[in-house]
Design an enzyme around this catalytic site. Structure first.
Site, PDB file in Angstrom:
ATOM      1  N   ASP A   1      -9.768   1.744 -43.694  1.00 44.41           N
ATOM      2  CA  ASP A   1      -8.448   1.130 -43.563  1.00 44.41           C
ATOM      3  C   ASP A   1      -7.675   1.199 -44.879  1.00 44.41           C
ATOM      4  O   ASP A   1      -6.477   0.976 -44.917  1.00 44.41           O
ATOM      5  CB  ASP A   1      -8.592  -0.354 -43.194  1.00 44.41           C
ATOM      6  CG  ASP A   1      -8.327  -0.627 -41.726  1.00 44.41           C
ATOM      7  OD1 ASP A   1      -7.537   0.124 -41.122  1.00 44.41           O
ATOM      8  OD2 ASP A   1      -8.910  -1.588 -41.204  1.00 44.41           O
TER       9      ASP A   1
ATOM     10  N   LYS B   1      -9.191   2.427 -30.547  1.00 46.98           N
ATOM     11  CA  LYS B   1      -9.867   3.105 -31.672  1.00 46.98           C
ATOM     12  C   LYS B   1     -11.186   3.702 -31.203  1.00 46.98           C
ATOM     13  O   LYS B   1     -11.544   4.825 -31.549  1.00 46.98           O
ATOM     14  CB  LYS B   1     -10.091   2.109 -32.823  1.00 46.98           C
ATOM     15  CG  LYS B   1      -8.788   1.752 -33.554  1.00 46.98           C
ATOM     16  CD  LYS B   1      -8.919   0.585 -34.513  1.00 46.98           C
ATOM     17  CE  LYS B   1      -7.551   0.209 -35.093  1.00 46.98           C
ATOM     18  NZ  LYS B   1      -7.545  -0.945 -35.968  1.00 46.98           N
TER      19      LYS B   1
ATOM     20  N   GLN C   1     -11.177  -5.586 -37.990  1.00 52.96           N
ATOM     21  CA  GLN C   1      -9.878  -5.739 -37.319  1.00 52.96           C
ATOM     22  C   GLN C   1      -9.190  -7.020 -37.791  1.00 52.96           C
ATOM     23  O   GLN C   1      -9.790  -8.098 -37.811  1.00 52.96           O
ATOM     24  CB  GLN C   1     -10.090  -5.754 -35.794  1.00 52.96           C
ATOM     25  CG  GLN C   1      -8.808  -5.737 -34.991  1.00 52.96           C
ATOM     26  CD  GLN C   1      -7.958  -4.485 -35.206  1.00 52.96           C
ATOM     27  OE1 GLN C   1      -8.472  -3.391 -35.406  1.00 52.96           O
ATOM     28  NE2 GLN C   1      -6.643  -4.641 -35.197  1.00 52.96           N
TER      29      GLN C   1
END
Ligand code: GUN
Length: 285
Positions: free
Chosen positions: A121, A54, A98
């Site tokens: 997200d 990422k 994460q």
């Protein structure tokens, strides 16, 4: 029949180039740059790789990334404090935690701490609710990546039978909703589904997101099906998907490989969401 292979890597590169161009244009005459904060707790090897990828994508396209890497035993309150600080930070336009988090941390509480406008997200309940009502502009990255792959491959989704394997909040449920919004007829299968093959064989589009290596065999799919493999499983240090590729490629019409299919698209969609969040936040100033 031998399936055509969907080049997720190539499509994601094209999308990232388009995003990079847009960022370049947006930065003209401004001294602000999109910023993405990535929080990672512990040393889960797969998570470390995802976070590295990422950050690399951010560098390539002109997004500044900020990593907050803390140890496995970081108290939940400390993670929340970091999130609350990042929510207020004008240099940060997107925040990502994460997953998975260590077991003693309440993942729901952490995700609810992220400001919905910075939730790139799309895991905050407000953004999930908007997804449900089809009013979202931030979309869950993997599911959005799957839809992009289908669109790039000129698949007509409307009217098709779509079967999803897996009911996770991250992939299964949002993918089902997004396919439904595109007028597919959707069935979700999961670990308690009985006679699963009877259902998978009805899928014109089959999406597998269960994390069981080579679960989907040639016998389980319809002739000419479109097969999207979200699985990233490691066997003897080799990446394999949920789909038995060698068997299924001979029966499907389109198939995503692992690696190089859905994975790179998830990252491209994260970049897209960060750009969307950035544009919204700089316009509100
Ligand atoms: N872990 C596995 N997939 C994802 C994802 O898309 N986002 C985050 N934050 N964590 C993940």
């Amino acid at each position: 029949m031998t399936a055509e292979i969907i080049d997720g890597k190539g499509i994601s590169t094209q999308i990232k180039e388009e995003i990079a161009e847009e960022i370049k244009d947006l930065r003209k005459g401004r001294d602000t740059i999109p910023g993405l904060a990535v929080i990672i707790v512990g040393e889960d090897p797969a998570s470390l790789i995802y976070v590295r990828n990422k950050k690399k994508a951010c560098e390539e396209i002109g997004i500044e990334s900020f990593e907050y890497h803390t140890d496995l035993h970081t108290p939940q309150e400390d993670i929340l404090k970091t999130i609350h600080r990042l929510n207020q930070d004008k240099k940060i336009h997107g925040i990502l935690v994460q997953l998975p988090l260590p077991k003693d941390i309440d993942t729901g509480l952490i995700l609810e701490g992220i400001a919905p406008d910075k939730d790139v997200d799309c895991f905050h309940p407000i953004n999930m609710g908007k997804l449900m009502t089809n009013t979202a502009d931030l979309l869950p990255c993997t599911s959005a990546g799957i839809i992009e792959l289908l669109d790039h491959s000129n698949v007509k989704i409307q009217g098709k039978r779509a079967v999803i394997l897996g009911r996770s909040n991250i992939v299964g449920k949002p993918t089902a909703l997004m396919l439904l919004h595109r007028h597919a007829t959707v069935t979700i299968c999961h670990s308690r589904t009985e006679e699963i093959e009877d259902i998978t064989r009805e899928g014109d589009i089959l999406v597998s997101a269960i994390g069981v290596p080579r679960f989907v065999t040639g016998e389980m799919i319809k002739d000419g099906a479109i097969v999207i493999d979200v699985g990233i499983n490691r066997i003897n240090n080799k990446l394999v998907g949920d789909v038995d590729f060698d068997e299924v490629v001979r029966k499907a019409s389109l198939i995503t490989p692992v690696p190089g299919g859905v994975g790179p698209m998830t990252i491209a969609m994260l970049m897209k969401n960060t750009l969307t969040a950035f544009k919204r936040q700089i316009c509100m100033k």
